[in-house]
Design a protein around this motif. Sequence first.
Motif, PDB file in Angstrom:
ATOM      1  N   GLU A 194       0.825  -1.202   0.000  1.00  0.00           N
ATOM      2  CA  GLU A 194       0.000   0.000   0.000  1.00  0.00           C
ATOM      3  C   GLU A 194       0.864   1.258   0.000  1.00  0.00           C
ATOM      4  O   GLU A 194       0.505   2.269  -0.606  1.00  0.00           O
ATOM      5  N   VAL A 195       1.997   1.204   0.675  1.00  0.00           N
ATOM      6  CA  VAL A 195       2.886   2.361   0.734  1.00  0.00           C
ATOM      7  C   VAL A 195       3.446   2.672  -0.651  1.00  0.00           C
ATOM      8  O   VAL A 195       3.453   3.826  -1.094  1.00  0.00           O
ATOM      9  N   ALA A 196       3.909   1.628  -1.342  1.00  0.00           N
ATOM     10  CA  ALA A 196       4.451   1.828  -2.685  1.00  0.00           C
ATOM     11  C   ALA A 196       3.363   2.296  -3.654  1.00  0.00           C
ATOM     12  O   ALA A 196       3.600   3.142  -4.512  1.00  0.00           O
ATOM     13  N   ALA A 197       2.142   1.740  -3.509  1.00  0.00           N
ATOM     14  CA  ALA A 197       1.038   2.138  -4.375  1.00  0.00           C
ATOM     15  C   ALA A 197       0.695   3.611  -4.165  1.00  0.00           C
ATOM     16  O   ALA A 197       0.472   4.351  -5.127  1.00  0.00           O
ATOM     17  N   ALA A 198       0.661   4.031  -2.901  1.00  0.00           N
ATOM     18  CA  ALA A 198       0.384   5.435  -2.612  1.00  0.00           C
ATOM     19  C   ALA A 198       1.481   6.328  -3.166  1.00  0.00           C
ATOM     20  O   ALA A 198       1.211   7.421  -3.687  1.00  0.00           O
ATOM     21  N   GLY A 199       2.724   5.861  -3.084  1.00  0.00           N
ATOM     22  CA  GLY A 199       3.842   6.621  -3.630  1.00  0.00           C
ATOM     23  C   GLY A 199       3.782   6.758  -5.135  1.00  0.00           C
ATOM     24  O   GLY A 199       4.316   7.718  -5.704  1.00  0.00           O
ATOM     25  N   ALA A 200       3.103   5.797  -5.791  1.00  0.00           N
ATOM     26  CA  ALA A 200       2.958   5.844  -7.246  1.00  0.00           C
ATOM     27  C   ALA A 200       1.754   6.679  -7.679  1.00  0.00           C
ATOM     28  O   ALA A 200       1.442   6.747  -8.870  1.00  0.00           O
ATOM     29  N   GLY A 201       1.072   7.283  -6.713  1.00  0.00           N
ATOM     30  CA  GLY A 201      -0.044   8.160  -7.047  1.00  0.00           C
ATOM     31  C   GLY A 201      -1.407   7.504  -7.021  1.00  0.00           C
ATOM     32  O   GLY A 201      -2.400   8.094  -7.466  1.00  0.00           O
ATOM     33  N   ILE A 202      -1.503   6.275  -6.509  1.00  0.00           N
ATOM     34  CA  ILE A 202      -2.776   5.554  -6.450  1.00  0.00           C
ATOM     35  C   ILE A 202      -3.542   5.967  -5.192  1.00  0.00           C
ATOM     36  O   ILE A 202      -2.968   6.029  -4.101  1.00  0.00           O
ATOM     37  N   ASP A 203      -4.811   6.269  -5.357  1.00  0.00           N
ATOM     38  CA  ASP A 203      -5.671   6.598  -4.219  1.00  0.00           C
ATOM     39  C   ASP A 203      -6.044   5.286  -3.532  1.00  0.00           C
ATOM     40  O   ASP A 203      -7.030   4.629  -3.891  1.00  0.00           O
ATOM     41  N   VAL A 204      -5.270   4.891  -2.561  1.00  0.00           N
ATOM     42  CA  VAL A 204      -5.410   3.574  -1.933  1.00  0.00           C
ATOM     43  C   VAL A 204      -6.781   3.400  -1.297  1.00  0.00           C
ATOM     44  O   VAL A 204      -7.447   2.375  -1.481  1.00  0.00           O
ATOM     45  N   SER A 205      -7.235   4.378  -0.546  1.00  0.00           N
ATOM     46  CA  SER A 205      -8.522   4.279   0.147  1.00  0.00           C
ATOM     47  C   SER A 205      -9.669   4.102  -0.839  1.00  0.00           C
ATOM     48  O   SER A 205     -10.567   3.271  -0.627  1.00  0.00           O
ATOM     49  N   ALA A 206      -9.650   4.871  -1.926  1.00  0.00           N
ATOM     50  CA  ALA A 206     -10.725   4.800  -2.909  1.00  0.00           C
ATOM     51  C   ALA A 206     -10.736   3.450  -3.616  1.00  0.00           C
ATOM     52  O   ALA A 206     -11.810   2.874  -3.861  1.00  0.00           O
ATOM     53  N   LYS A 207      -9.559   2.910  -3.945  1.00  0.00           N
ATOM     54  CA  LYS A 207      -9.488   1.620  -4.638  1.00  0.00           C
ATOM     55  C   LYS A 207      -9.946   0.488  -3.733  1.00  0.00           C
ATOM     56  O   LYS A 207     -10.659  -0.428  -4.168  1.00  0.00           O
ATOM     57  N   LYS A 208      -9.549   0.528  -2.477  1.00  0.00           N
ATOM     58  CA  LYS A 208      -9.978  -0.515  -1.539  1.00  0.00           C
ATOM     59  C   LYS A 208     -11.489  -0.468  -1.340  1.00  0.00           C
ATOM     60  O   LYS A 208     -12.152  -1.516  -1.294  1.00  0.00           O
TER      61      LYS A 208
END
Length: 314
Positions: A194-208
Amino acid sequence: MKAILRSRLTPLIALALIMALVPMIAPTSFHLRVAALVWIFSLAALGLTILMGYAGQVSLGHAGFLGIGAYAVAIGPARFGLDPLLCLLLGAVLSGVIAWLVGRPILKLKGYYLAIATLGFGVIVALILHSETELTGGPDGMSVARITLFGWRVTGALNWYWVSAGALLIGALIALNIAASPTGRALRALHDSEVAAAGAGIDVSAKKLAAFVVAAVYAAVAGGLLAAMNGLITPEAASFSHSVEFVAMVIIGGLGSVFGTVLGAAFLVVLPQTLTAFQEYEQAVLGLLIMVFMIFLPQGIVPSLRALIEERLP
């Protein structure tokens, strides 16, 4: 050959061929009914494949959404005079809305805490279905009106076989398209980190949250089909044991594998029917077989077999 194994459409084609062959070899309507149950439970488990296999989020309350969809089909026609098919759609929408409302706070949790929170949700749904006797019929459940499609009243094992098979094919196609889409790649990224995904610009909360809502809709549609096919629904449909079964289906078949999910569902639906000869040892034998699969095929049946085949191919 390796390209065929890795093709996105291969599991869908294989599933369609199996669906076409089963009625030819099924000796009785009972076997067709069991096959229809496999397709329905596979559809519910596909939602967990998206949530667990793609997004890496654990849910132990998945059966709660199945219960919501099932009781929507039962309560709508009986209490409000609504069309059963409309109630099937309303149940899916209701489950999606509830998943959105519930998922916003609980998906901030991780690991064991998330598992316990989703377990709590499933327990709450089951308790409501048990206690609200005037609305749900209580522990005895309630009868369910038959679904009518364009003037055709869906009855009989063969008809329900094809309806459930068609629903599963549509669900599998959607799941495969999600996996191949940018959203699917984003879900797999946060599954790894999740940390790497957030660093890549992915909205982690919205995707989950999106994965949680989609999983709930899958379960609700499966619950509605289950209730309509059986003509009766009880709170047992939303029980914790069913939630555990769905998780087992996904893990046994292979996390993130659509065809593996169907195979896992078939394993847990069909095998108990063949173990009745063991009587009181049935559950023990089933548990032993699950342990054996997990020890020797830790990645799940389909991913492990595919890796083995690819190793032997030139």
